[in-house]
Motif scaffolding. Structure first.
Motif, PDB file in Angstrom:
ATOM      1  N   ARG A 177      48.399  25.303  26.677  1.00  0.00           N
ATOM      2  CA  ARG A 177      49.535  25.959  26.518  1.00  0.00           C
ATOM      3  C   ARG A 177      50.183  27.600  26.510  1.00  0.00           C
ATOM      4  NH1 ARG A 177      50.795  21.010  25.611  1.00  0.00           N
ATOM      5  NH2 ARG A 177      50.725  21.046  23.627  1.00  0.00           N
ATOM      6  N   ARG A 178      48.712  27.640  24.842  1.00  0.00           N
ATOM      7  CA  ARG A 178      48.710  28.652  25.087  1.00  0.00           C
ATOM      8  C   ARG A 178      49.001  29.959  25.735  1.00  0.00           C
ATOM      9  NH1 ARG A 178      45.767  28.926  19.842  1.00  0.00           N
ATOM     10  NH2 ARG A 178      45.135  27.064  19.553  1.00  0.00           N
ATOM     11  N   TYR A 179      47.789  29.130  26.244  1.00  0.00           N
ATOM     12  CA  TYR A 179      47.125  30.730  27.310  1.00  0.00           C
ATOM     13  C   TYR A 179      48.113  30.452  28.564  1.00  0.00           C
ATOM     14  CZ  TYR A 179      43.578  32.829  30.467  1.00  0.00           C
ATOM     15  OH  TYR A 179      42.805  33.592  30.306  1.00  0.00           O
ATOM     16  N   ILE A 180      48.294  30.112  28.845  1.00  0.00           N
ATOM     17  CA  ILE A 180      49.553  29.846  30.177  1.00  0.00           C
ATOM     18  C   ILE A 180      50.946  30.666  29.292  1.00  0.00           C
ATOM     19  CG2 ILE A 180      51.723  28.673  31.255  1.00  0.00           C
ATOM     20  CD1 ILE A 180      50.035  26.466  31.891  1.00  0.00           C
ATOM     21  N   GLU A 181      51.103  30.962  28.009  1.00  0.00           N
ATOM     22  CA  GLU A 181      51.855  31.358  27.966  1.00  0.00           C
ATOM     23  C   GLU A 181      51.613  33.144  27.800  1.00  0.00           C
ATOM     24  OE1 GLU A 181      53.221  30.788  23.699  1.00  0.00           O
ATOM     25  OE2 GLU A 181      54.058  28.964  24.649  1.00  0.00           O
ATOM     26  N   LEU A 182      50.879  32.933  27.590  1.00  0.00           N
ATOM     27  CA  LEU A 182      49.763  34.633  27.549  1.00  0.00           C
ATOM     28  C   LEU A 182      49.392  35.056  28.763  1.00  0.00           C
ATOM     29  CD1 LEU A 182      47.287  36.711  25.622  1.00  0.00           C
ATOM     30  CD2 LEU A 182      45.975  35.178  27.124  1.00  0.00           C
ATOM     31  N   LEU A 183      49.229  34.253  30.056  1.00  0.00           N
ATOM     32  CA  LEU A 183      49.431  34.131  30.763  1.00  0.00           C
ATOM     33  C   LEU A 183      50.082  35.501  31.438  1.00  0.00           C
ATOM     34  CD1 LEU A 183      47.172  34.300  32.233  1.00  0.00           C
ATOM     35  CD2 LEU A 183      47.445  32.369  33.376  1.00  0.00           C
TER      36      LEU A 183
ATOM     37  N   TYR B 269      38.416  24.920  30.075  1.00  0.00           N
ATOM     38  CA  TYR B 269      39.932  24.740  30.205  1.00  0.00           C
ATOM     39  C   TYR B 269      40.923  23.268  30.814  1.00  0.00           C
ATOM     40  CZ  TYR B 269      44.587  26.912  30.593  1.00  0.00           C
ATOM     41  OH  TYR B 269      45.382  27.174  31.125  1.00  0.00           O
ATOM     42  N   MET B 270      39.787  23.083  31.655  1.00  0.00           N
ATOM     43  CA  MET B 270      40.291  21.012  31.960  1.00  0.00           C
ATOM     44  C   MET B 270      40.031  20.044  31.074  1.00  0.00           C
ATOM     45  SD  MET B 270      42.546  21.141  34.665  1.00  0.00           S
ATOM     46  CE  MET B 270      41.644  21.882  35.643  1.00  0.00           C
ATOM     47  N   PHE B 271      38.849  20.467  30.096  1.00  0.00           N
ATOM     48  CA  PHE B 271      38.724  19.499  29.348  1.00  0.00           C
ATOM     49  C   PHE B 271      40.052  19.356  28.320  1.00  0.00           C
ATOM     50  CE2 PHE B 271      34.367  19.354  30.616  1.00  0.00           C
ATOM     51  CZ  PHE B 271      34.251  17.692  31.066  1.00  0.00           C
ATOM     52  N   ALA B 272      39.699  20.717  28.443  1.00  0.00           N
ATOM     53  CA  ALA B 272      41.126  20.823  26.852  1.00  0.00           C
ATOM     54  C   ALA B 272      42.150  20.347  27.391  1.00  0.00           C
ATOM     55  CB  ALA B 272      40.768  22.242  26.726  1.00  0.00           C
TER      56      ALA B 272
ATOM     57  N   TYR C 170      51.143  23.790  40.040  1.00  0.00           N
ATOM     58  CA  TYR C 170      52.377  23.179  39.943  1.00  0.00           C
ATOM     59  C   TYR C 170      51.949  21.753  38.508  1.00  0.00           C
ATOM     60  CZ  TYR C 170      57.331  20.752  39.570  1.00  0.00           C
ATOM     61  OH  TYR C 170      58.296  20.786  39.212  1.00  0.00           O
ATOM     62  N   PHE C 171      51.799  20.221  38.961  1.00  0.00           N
ATOM     63  CA  PHE C 171      51.609  19.594  38.648  1.00  0.00           C
ATOM     64  C   PHE C 171      50.325  18.946  38.043  1.00  0.00           C
ATOM     65  CE2 PHE C 171      53.752  17.955  43.060  1.00  0.00           C
ATOM     66  CZ  PHE C 171      54.468  17.596  42.133  1.00  0.00           C
ATOM     67  N   VAL C 172      49.482  20.232  38.468  1.00  0.00           N
ATOM     68  CA  VAL C 172      48.470  20.633  37.270  1.00  0.00           C
ATOM     69  C   VAL C 172      49.105  21.304  35.906  1.00  0.00           C
ATOM     70  CG1 VAL C 172      46.380  21.899  36.482  1.00  0.00           C
ATOM     71  CG2 VAL C 172      46.559  20.886  38.575  1.00  0.00           C
ATOM     72  N   ARG C 173      49.518  22.148  36.372  1.00  0.00           N
ATOM     73  CA  ARG C 173      50.560  22.695  34.811  1.00  0.00           C
ATOM     74  C   ARG C 173      51.003  21.042  34.321  1.00  0.00           C
ATOM     75  NH1 ARG C 173      53.975  27.259  36.036  1.00  0.00           N
ATOM     76  NH2 ARG C 173      54.034  26.532  38.135  1.00  0.00           N
ATOM     77  N   LYS C 174      51.789  20.704  35.370  1.00  0.00           N
ATOM     78  CA  LYS C 174      52.705  19.438  34.508  1.00  0.00           C
ATOM     79  C   LYS C 174      52.373  19.057  33.581  1.00  0.00           C
ATOM     80  CE  LYS C 174      56.841  16.684  35.771  1.00  0.00           C
ATOM     81  NZ  LYS C 174      57.736  16.247  36.539  1.00  0.00           N
ATOM     82  N   PHE C 175      51.012  18.022  34.277  1.00  0.00           N
ATOM     83  CA  PHE C 175      50.826  16.930  33.289  1.00  0.00           C
ATOM     84  C   PHE C 175      49.280  16.549  33.171  1.00  0.00           C
ATOM     85  CE2 PHE C 175      52.655  14.500  37.439  1.00  0.00           C
ATOM     86  CZ  PHE C 175      54.324  13.793  36.798  1.00  0.00           C
ATOM     87  N   ILE C 176      48.275  18.033  32.860  1.00  0.00           N
ATOM     88  CA  ILE C 176      46.991  18.409  32.693  1.00  0.00           C
ATOM     89  C   ILE C 176      47.594  19.188  31.390  1.00  0.00           C
ATOM     90  CG2 ILE C 176      44.610  18.765  32.519  1.00  0.00           C
ATOM     91  CD1 ILE C 176      44.302  17.984  35.140  1.00  0.00           C
ATOM     92  N   TYR C 177      48.587  20.561  31.839  1.00  0.00           N
ATOM     93  CA  TYR C 177      48.481  21.292  30.311  1.00  0.00           C
ATOM     94  C   TYR C 177      49.520  20.801  29.751  1.00  0.00           C
ATOM     95  CZ  TYR C 177      45.770  24.368  33.670  1.00  0.00           C
ATOM     96  OH  TYR C 177      44.179  25.170  34.370  1.00  0.00           O
ATOM     97  N   ARG C 178      50.566  19.768  30.684  1.00  0.00           N
ATOM     98  CA  ARG C 178      52.165  19.894  29.771  1.00  0.00           C
ATOM     99  C   ARG C 178      52.780  20.818  29.742  1.00  0.00           C
ATOM    100  NH1 ARG C 178      51.263  14.089  27.875  1.00  0.00           N
ATOM    101  NH2 ARG C 178      49.322  13.167  28.406  1.00  0.00           N
TER     102      ARG C 178
END
Lengths: 219, 219
Positions: free
Chosen positions: A130-136, A118-121, B180-188
DNA sequence: TTTCTTATTTATCAATCGATAAATTAAAAT
DNA sequence: ATTTTAATTTATCGATTGATAAATAAGAAA
């Protein structure tokens, strides 16, 4: 000394049915990419699998195609709809529902491979995250906010929509659980060994704060 | 059409003093590796810097040496001892001290480059992360636990040592900010835009839960 | 046993990448 | 203006890497 010309680990070439071999490759790729990241070499993956590198290309046209399969298997494949029903079950106190959910979610989803892939991706800029976060948000956080409303005796989301602030409060609960596994599997830092205790303690610590937001928002 | 043989962006070779050029390279490397990770190619880095690739090797014997410099600059160089004094200042309510600290920490440390390089390093198995976590526990989390003791009217750590449970409670506060920053800068992923509001709300939500642990532990 | 299919391996290519040596040239020293 | 220094570039090497084509052999079919 006897025979042994080379340290050959090729006792006899073994043939698998295509579907079976494909699954072996995917499973190996999940482990491998979780360990070293998607920059890992196809030759090293093949070596771990006990096959030669060109065989990978018999099953996946490109390395990227294999990576996509890994995403599918890990992220799409591991979400259980049963978890969603657990959150909605008002015959149980919300605290216990959350603890039950996170016990299940941690053991079935937040594994070594999941967290690292997940972190590598995410770092690679894939939109999987982003899609997973929407699901979440839609399947977990909004239901949690809804149940917090009910627990706090606040209006239903039909009447007063869930606010961003309430979502952020729900994220705080989730972040506390998630970060435990980041420390464990990414930083490889020592963490509390009793996971069940950590989860119940963390839910207890963070739920009250989130409930306070619920009450405050709708007054 | 006029001249222009090639899309040359080499108007005139510019010479810098070694110390100056070295700093330009390090700064560029921080940006570059934050964007693409440490698997990024030296040629691409050089192109971004407007120099040729071999010039990098005039200043750094190997790519790994450059990476180490990046670690130094980002992790060692950005920690401010002034932050530690802020936490200890009992003339201010603990809540406000924490908000003040995280305002400063977020703007000076938890930047795009920091978060991403930190995560890349963790995934690569570097021990930078473990060392940073030790720094964080000793310089930040234990002081926070100590101040929570004082706020809750509980015994000083000299008399009753800080428990693992209290540390975990302090981690929950930190995790909520960090994530919060992981969501912002890694997952964008889109996040609450008002950072100051997010920080103060998050401290308010998580501090009470942590204080409850403090009171509970020492009874 | 023999034949046939195809899973798997061997051999290899072309591009990429970190790193080195030699040639160039901007700028300081004379 | 000329010389000198060294920052920078050009050219290139050897190893690595994703991918392809042809040869091999395990196991089913006959």
């Amino acid at each position: 000394m006897a025979v042994s010309a080379k340290t050959s680990d090729d006792p006899k070439r073994q043939r698998f049915a295509p579907a079976e071999r494909e699954q072996l490759i995917i499973d190996g790729a999940i482990q491998f990419f979780a360990d070293v990241g998607f920059a890992g070499q196809t030759r090293e993956l093949a070596q771990r699998l006990g096959i030669t590198q060109p065989l990978l290309y018999r099953y996946f046209p490109t390395k990227q195609d294999l990576i996509e399969k890994v995403y599918d298997e890990v992220f799409i494949g591991r979400w259980k709809t049963a978890w969603e029903r657990l959150i909605d079950d008002r015959s149980i106190p919300l605290r216990d529902r959350l603890i039950g959910f996170y016990d299940a979610y941690a053991s079935e989803a937040l594994t070594y491979e999941w967290i690292r892939i997940y972190m590598f991706a995410g770092l690679a800029g894939e939109d999987i995250n982003r899609r997973y976060i929407e699901l979440l948000e839609s399947r977990l956080l909004i239901p949690i906010c809804t149940e917090m409303r009910a627990t706090a005796g606040a209006p239903d989301p039909d009447q007063v929509p869930i606010s961003d602030l309430e979502i952020e409060a729900a994220w705080n609960i989730h972040a506390a659980i998630f970060y435990y596994f980041v420390r464990k599997f990414i930083y490889r830092s020592p963490v509390e060994s009793d996971l069940a205790a950590y989860i119940s303690d963390t839910v207890d610590r963070t739920l009250d704060g989130a409930l306070a937001v619920t009450k405050q928002t709708v007054t």
